[in-house]
Design a protein around this motif. Sequence first.
Motif, PDB file in Angstrom:
ATOM      1  N   CYS A 126      -6.768  11.043  -0.252  1.00 52.57           N
ATOM      2  CA  CYS A 126      -6.402   9.660   0.355  1.00 52.57           C
ATOM      3  C   CYS A 126      -6.769   8.602  -0.087  1.00 52.57           C
ATOM      4  CB  CYS A 126      -7.522   9.807   1.784  1.00 52.57           C
ATOM      5  SG  CYS A 126      -8.955   9.894   1.714  1.00 52.57           S
ATOM      6  N   GLU A 127      -7.709   8.391  -1.030  1.00 54.68           N
ATOM      7  CA  GLU A 127      -7.970   7.075  -1.988  1.00 54.68           C
ATOM      8  C   GLU A 127      -6.842   6.983  -3.166  1.00 54.68           C
ATOM      9  OE1 GLU A 127     -11.137   9.879  -3.870  1.00 54.68           O
ATOM     10  OE2 GLU A 127      -9.890   9.778  -1.863  1.00 54.68           O
ATOM     11  N   THR A 128      -6.246   8.180  -3.462  1.00 55.01           N
ATOM     12  CA  THR A 128      -5.167   8.239  -4.569  1.00 55.01           C
ATOM     13  C   THR A 128      -3.697   7.965  -4.077  1.00 55.01           C
ATOM     14  OG1 THR A 128      -6.221   9.705  -5.691  1.00 55.01           O
ATOM     15  CG2 THR A 128      -4.233   9.390  -6.343  1.00 55.01           C
ATOM     16  N   ALA A 129      -3.323   8.342  -2.935  1.00 51.91           N
ATOM     17  CA  ALA A 129      -2.119   8.162  -2.212  1.00 51.91           C
ATOM     18  C   ALA A 129      -1.745   6.604  -2.222  1.00 51.91           C
ATOM     19  CB  ALA A 129      -1.966   9.035  -1.147  1.00 51.91           C
ATOM     20  N   PRO A 130      -2.242   5.910  -1.483  1.00 46.65           N
ATOM     21  CA  PRO A 130      -1.823   4.253  -1.298  1.00 46.65           C
ATOM     22  C   PRO A 130      -1.658   4.003  -2.664  1.00 46.65           C
ATOM     23  CG  PRO A 130      -4.209   4.563  -0.595  1.00 46.65           C
ATOM     24  CD  PRO A 130      -3.581   6.144  -0.853  1.00 46.65           C
ATOM     25  N   LEU A 131      -2.548   4.087  -3.660  1.00 47.20           N
ATOM     26  CA  LEU A 131      -2.300   3.394  -4.789  1.00 47.20           C
ATOM     27  C   LEU A 131      -1.068   3.865  -5.576  1.00 47.20           C
ATOM     28  CD1 LEU A 131      -6.207   3.305  -5.817  1.00 47.20           C
ATOM     29  CD2 LEU A 131      -4.758   1.457  -4.764  1.00 47.20           C
ATOM     30  N   ALA A 132      -0.998   5.265  -5.574  1.00 48.09           N
ATOM     31  CA  ALA A 132       0.157   5.727  -6.542  1.00 48.09           C
ATOM     32  C   ALA A 132       1.407   5.240  -5.946  1.00 48.09           C
ATOM     33  CB  ALA A 132       0.142   7.318  -6.171  1.00 48.09           C
ATOM     34  N   VAL A 133       1.531   5.217  -4.534  1.00 38.82           N
ATOM     35  CA  VAL A 133       2.742   4.587  -3.814  1.00 38.82           C
ATOM     36  C   VAL A 133       2.870   3.113  -4.174  1.00 38.82           C
ATOM     37  CG1 VAL A 133       4.210   4.517  -1.957  1.00 38.82           C
ATOM     38  CG2 VAL A 133       2.729   6.367  -2.162  1.00 38.82           C
ATOM     39  N   LEU A 134       1.941   2.357  -4.179  1.00 33.76           N
ATOM     40  CA  LEU A 134       1.999   1.112  -4.470  1.00 33.76           C
ATOM     41  C   LEU A 134       2.318   0.671  -5.844  1.00 33.76           C
ATOM     42  CD1 LEU A 134       1.556  -2.045  -3.907  1.00 33.76           C
ATOM     43  CD2 LEU A 134      -0.954  -1.612  -4.258  1.00 33.76           C
ATOM     44  N   ALA A 135       1.880   1.537  -6.841  1.00 29.53           N
ATOM     45  CA  ALA A 135       2.348   1.513  -8.170  1.00 29.53           C
ATOM     46  C   ALA A 135       3.656   1.599  -8.351  1.00 29.53           C
ATOM     47  CB  ALA A 135       1.273   2.232  -9.124  1.00 29.53           C
ATOM     48  N   SER A 136       4.192   2.723  -7.548  1.00 28.34           N
ATOM     49  CA  SER A 136       5.520   2.959  -8.001  1.00 28.34           C
ATOM     50  C   SER A 136       6.595   2.136  -7.410  1.00 28.34           C
ATOM     51  CB  SER A 136       5.581   4.365  -7.149  1.00 28.34           C
ATOM     52  OG  SER A 136       5.095   5.408  -7.544  1.00 28.34           O
ATOM     53  N   VAL A 137       6.039   1.556  -6.021  1.00 31.30           N
ATOM     54  CA  VAL A 137       6.726   0.245  -5.559  1.00 31.30           C
ATOM     55  C   VAL A 137       6.771  -0.815  -6.378  1.00 31.30           C
ATOM     56  CG1 VAL A 137       6.946  -1.361  -3.928  1.00 31.30           C
ATOM     57  CG2 VAL A 137       6.516   0.984  -3.113  1.00 31.30           C
ATOM     58  N   MET A 138       5.690  -1.218  -7.106  1.00 35.75           N
ATOM     59  CA  MET A 138       5.855  -2.160  -7.999  1.00 35.75           C
ATOM     60  C   MET A 138       6.661  -2.105  -9.278  1.00 35.75           C
ATOM     61  SD  MET A 138       3.967  -4.756  -6.831  1.00 35.75           S
ATOM     62  CE  MET A 138       3.244  -5.246  -5.190  1.00 35.75           C
ATOM     63  N   THR A 139       6.435  -0.670  -9.568  1.00 35.99           N
ATOM     64  CA  THR A 139       7.205  -0.248 -10.770  1.00 35.99           C
ATOM     65  C   THR A 139       8.787  -0.549 -10.661  1.00 35.99           C
ATOM     66  OG1 THR A 139       5.648   0.984 -11.743  1.00 35.99           O
ATOM     67  CG2 THR A 139       7.862   1.470 -12.527  1.00 35.99           C
ATOM     68  N   LEU A 140       9.307   0.130  -9.206  1.00 35.61           N
ATOM     69  CA  LEU A 140      10.596  -0.017  -9.067  1.00 35.61           C
ATOM     70  C   LEU A 140      11.249  -1.030  -8.562  1.00 35.61           C
ATOM     71  CD1 LEU A 140      10.520   3.520  -6.942  1.00 35.61           C
ATOM     72  CD2 LEU A 140      11.472   3.360  -9.368  1.00 35.61           C
ATOM     73  N   THR A 141      10.438  -2.128  -8.386  1.00 32.28           N
ATOM     74  CA  THR A 141      10.943  -3.401  -7.952  1.00 32.28           C
ATOM     75  C   THR A 141      10.744  -4.331  -9.178  1.00 32.28           C
ATOM     76  OG1 THR A 141       8.820  -4.271  -6.848  1.00 32.28           O
ATOM     77  CG2 THR A 141      10.615  -3.185  -5.539  1.00 32.28           C
ATOM     78  N   GLY A 142      10.194  -3.882 -10.368  1.00 30.22           N
ATOM     79  CA  GLY A 142      10.199  -4.737 -11.535  1.00 30.22           C
ATOM     80  C   GLY A 142       9.132  -5.461 -11.601  1.00 30.22           C
ATOM     81  N   ASN A 143       7.948  -5.426 -10.713  1.00 23.93           N
ATOM     82  CA  ASN A 143       6.782  -6.027 -10.773  1.00 23.93           C
ATOM     83  C   ASN A 143       5.661  -5.424 -11.821  1.00 23.93           C
ATOM     84  OD1 ASN A 143       6.982  -8.280  -8.731  1.00 23.93           O
ATOM     85  ND2 ASN A 143       7.970  -6.570  -7.791  1.00 23.93           N
ATOM     86  N   LEU A 144       6.222  -4.466 -12.433  1.00 27.88           N
ATOM     87  CA  LEU A 144       5.105  -4.116 -13.543  1.00 27.88           C
ATOM     88  C   LEU A 144       5.547  -4.246 -14.955  1.00 27.88           C
ATOM     89  CD1 LEU A 144       3.122  -0.971 -11.949  1.00 27.88           C
ATOM     90  CD2 LEU A 144       2.168  -3.374 -12.185  1.00 27.88           C
ATOM     91  N   GLU A 145       6.520  -5.082 -15.000  1.00 27.81           N
ATOM     92  CA  GLU A 145       7.289  -5.364 -16.414  1.00 27.81           C
ATOM     93  C   GLU A 145       6.869  -6.266 -17.155  1.00 27.81           C
ATOM     94  OE1 GLU A 145      11.536  -5.615 -15.497  1.00 27.81           O
ATOM     95  OE2 GLU A 145      11.623  -3.730 -14.903  1.00 27.81           O
TER      96      GLU A 145
END
Length: 247
Positions: free
Chosen positions: A228-247
């Motif tokens: 439960c502590e991994t899931a929100p961070l994994a999805v948040l990181a994925s959202v940031m990657t897919l929206t170009g915010n980890l480039e």
Amino acid sequence: MPHRYFTTEISDGTATLRGADAHHLARVMRARLGDTVILCDGNAVEYTATITGFGDECVEFRVEPGYPSAAEPSVEVTLLAGYPKQDKLEQIIKHGVELGAAHIVPFFSRYCVAAPKKEEQKNERYNRIAAEAAKQCGRGILPDVALPLANFGAVCRTFAQYDLVLFCYECGGAPLRDLLAAAKPADGEKLKIAIVTGAEGGFAAEEAEMAAKAGARTVGLGPRILRCETAPLAVLASVMTLTGNLE
């Protein structure tokens, strides 16, 4: 890098820092006249500030013209996290802020193991954790942590304020990439995204139905069961990657 502090007292080329941050800068960091820091107004605008004086529990500055914070994502993400036991919520807050979350909203649901206890007192500490994480990672705003919502029905009633609600469900759902590609901001500005993840016990089937009826889009998180502590961070990181915010 210059130290970073938040203050709303910025106007006409001057600024003032008060309270614990002023004490930290003056006493702990032993700052001197002419030293430079970065001041943030909490609205994603930053200022290069030069110390011009020290007062009783305050530090005064001369500031250069403000500029937009480069650390703020192009999407506004809220983490709606099922209330976990022990200190797991602190981990979600700290790392969620580092990854770019703007708001964290814990909630209680049917299969939560934790029970409400001294939530007002805890909330003060949670917001301090969020503020310290924001300073450490260079954010231009102070992300906030809300008091927990009492049940999943209350969670669903918040969905109308978002452009896209991602309900993360262990039974699977639509590809995250496709949902983000199709999402459009209602206000023409930042896309407002909510990420909904469960506590240790996950979600009941009726809660998944409630989420879908309230407008959430169900997404899966792959073939592995995430904590439960991994899931929100994994999805948040994925959202940031897919929206170009980890480039």
